[in-house]
Design a protein around this motif. Structure first.
Motif, short mmCIF file in Angstrom:
data_model
loop_
_atom_site.label_atom_id
_atom_site.label_comp_id
_atom_site.label_asym_id
_atom_site.label_seq_id
_atom_site.Cartn_x
_atom_site.Cartn_y
_atom_site.Cartn_z
N THR A 161 0.83 -1.21 0.00
CA THR A 161 0.00 0.00 0.00
C THR A 161 0.86 1.26 0.00
O THR A 161 0.63 2.19 -0.78
N PHE A 162 1.86 1.28 0.87
CA PHE A 162 2.71 2.47 0.97
C PHE A 162 3.47 2.72 -0.33
O PHE A 162 3.56 3.86 -0.81
N ILE A 165 1.22 4.14 -2.99
CA ILE A 165 0.96 5.57 -2.75
C ILE A 165 2.16 6.41 -3.16
O ILE A 165 2.03 7.45 -3.84
N MET A 166 3.38 5.96 -2.79
CA MET A 166 4.58 6.72 -3.10
C MET A 166 4.86 6.79 -4.60
O MET A 166 5.27 7.84 -5.12
N THR A 168 2.61 6.66 -6.94
CA THR A 168 1.59 7.58 -7.47
C THR A 168 1.97 9.04 -7.23
O THR A 168 1.88 9.88 -8.14
N VAL A 169 2.43 9.32 -6.02
CA VAL A 169 2.82 10.68 -5.66
C VAL A 169 4.01 11.13 -6.50
O VAL A 169 4.05 12.26 -7.01
N ALA A 179 3.56 14.72 1.72
CA ALA A 179 3.00 13.58 0.99
C ALA A 179 3.50 12.26 1.58
O ALA A 179 2.76 11.27 1.66
N ASN A 182 1.59 11.60 4.84
CA ASN A 182 0.22 11.17 4.53
C ASN A 182 0.21 9.73 4.04
O ASN A 182 -0.69 8.94 4.38
N GLY A 183 1.20 9.38 3.23
CA GLY A 183 1.30 8.02 2.72
C GLY A 183 1.49 7.00 3.82
O GLY A 183 0.88 5.92 3.80
N GLN A 184 2.32 7.32 4.80
CA GLN A 184 2.54 6.41 5.93
C GLN A 184 1.26 6.19 6.71
O GLN A 184 0.98 5.07 7.15
N ALA A 187 -1.36 4.10 4.60
CA ALA A 187 -0.93 2.72 4.33
C ALA A 187 -1.34 1.75 5.43
O ALA A 187 -1.38 0.54 5.21
#
Length: 433
Positions: A161-162, A165-166, A168-169, A179, A182-184, A187
């Motif tokens: 998950t993390f 997200i990373m 994507t960012v 960012a 927020n990702g942490q 996740a």
């Protein structure tokens, strides 16, 4: 046959534990590479300082509940729901209090280290604290119930998950410290959902008697964790005070490489502690001695190859992970790696003292070690810069661990060298047969 089954179970639990720990560290490792590639050295130094403070605060929270809750769940399984509820109450109460203190103390800390960028980071400290506190609370419940496979799954879910997200960012061009935080936080949600749906754990209203018992046992472990983190991070904090963010970035790079080499220490400690506690509780010192020697030998066997690899190929590793700007970390990696060879002895020493109900002694040893470390860093950093910090930290580790192996005989009839030798001899005989 029974012994074979026990060894098989230990191997499986160890494998799942390493998998779970590796999953969590891989996500942080890839984040570390992104920081090195995408952020200037000064920003990496600021992030290192922020994460150091978060680690120190989080270690106190973890110490208050982890070993104490594990111990209670093993000894009094019939009160599992109340114990889990009490542990959760302590866990999130500490997180809320810590986040408030860091929010209002952000300016003071930023001024202390002359790093204004820390102000905004500390005001968002609740995000990593909630993230770490949630995933680690689930881990504690898994360890105490011997659900190591579930532990591995939860951390794998977090990692996937993390990283999603990373990526994507990064792809959208919105990469920033905010960012990342927020990702942490986000996740953790899929891991919590998976545990709640697939493997729900009974949770009841907390009991004041259990909370008091956890805090009574955990206060020394929290203090020990604090001293341990201060010991491990004293060099970072003092480099930030005496030198500059670029020097801090170089040292942070070296210490991160060492952290990944020490993965077996962190992962297997979660398997070793319940075994030490259970063996002492059920069979007394005789079985504890065997577990002591076996645990040190296992950790040494897993850590020595990693030390050899980073000592031989450290320059290549630096070039692959970062750039020529970090080549000065090569010498630091070699110096710090020497301390890795002593840490298995120190880790099992501390876990054994906790297992036999002597966390106060472990606390005292680390307090002494911290004083030695601070004194040596204060002496060597002004003279030799970051190299002095590496020498000070490694020397302090060796001195403290050697003293610890002598002192443990006062509390339990264990001769560390003899127990390791006996375990090695037994394993050699088995292998030759």
């Amino acid at each position: 046959m029974i012994k074979s089954l026990k060894n098989s179970a230990m191997f499986s639990n160890s494998l799942y534990s390493i998998t779970g720990q590796a999953s969590f560290l891989v996500s942080n490792f890839l984040l570390f590479i992104v920081l090195l590639k995408e952020f200037p050295q000064e920003a990496v130094g600021v992030w290192a300082l922020f994460i150091t403070v978060i680690s120190i605060v989080d270690s106190m929270r973890q110490g208050l509940i982890q070993n104490g809750l594990t111990r209670l769940l093993i000894q009094k399984a019939d009160e599992e729901a109340q114990q889990a509820g009490s542990g959760l109450t302590i866990n999130f109460s500490v997180i809320i209090l810590s986040a408030i203190l860091l929010y209002f103390g952000a300016g003071l800390l930023a001024n202390l280290w002359e790093a204004p960028a820390l102000i905004e980071l500390f005001k968002q400290s609740w995000k990593p604290l909630v993230s770490l506190g949630t995933i680690q609370m689930m881990n504690i419940l898994c360890f105490a119930k011997n659900k190591f496979k579930l532990y591995a799954r939860l951390n794998l879910i977090y990692m996937v998950t993390f990283l999603t997200i990373m990526v994507t960012v990064w792809y959208t061009g919105n990469l920033s410290f905010n960012a990342i935080l927020n990702g942490q936080l986000l996740a953790v949600i899929p891991s919590v959902t998976y545990m709640h749906v697939k493997h729900p754990i009974a949770i009841a209203m907390p009991k004041m008697a259990i909370i008091k018992e956890l805090l009574g046992f955990g206060k020394y472990i929290a203090g020990t964790n604090l001293l341990s983190l201060l010991f491990n991070k004293a060099d970072v904090l003092m480099i930030a005070y005496f030198l500059d963010p670029i020097s801090l970035a170089l040292f942070h790079f070296a210490s991160r490489i060492i952290q990944y080499i020490e993965l077996p220490l962190t992962a297997l400690s979660q398997v070793i502690y319940p075994r030490l506690a259970a063996s002492y509780h059920a069979n007394g010192v005789s079985q504890l001695k065997k577990e002591y020697g076996r645990s040190i030998l296992t950790l040494l066997a897993l850590i020595i190859p990693g030390v050899m690899v980073i000592d031989i190929f450290n320059t290549s590793i630096i070039n692959i992970l970062s750039s020529e700007d970090y080549l000065s970390s090569s010498q630091l990696i070699i110096i710090l790696s020497i301390g890795c060879l002593f840490k298995p002895w120190g880790r099992v020493f501390g876990l054994t003292l906790d297992a036999i109900g002597k966390p106060k002694v472990n606390f005292q040893m680390l307090a002494f070690s911290l004083l030695v470390n601070i004194a040596m860093n204060a002496w060597l950093i002004p003279q030799y810069g970051v190299t002095g910090a590496a020498i000070a930290t490694t020397s302090s580790i060796i001195i403290t661990i050697l003293l610890g192996q002598i002192r443990i005989k006062k509390y339990v009839d264990i001769s560390p060298l003899s127990e390791v030798f006996n375990s090695f001899k037994i394993k050699t005989l088995i292998a030759t047969k």
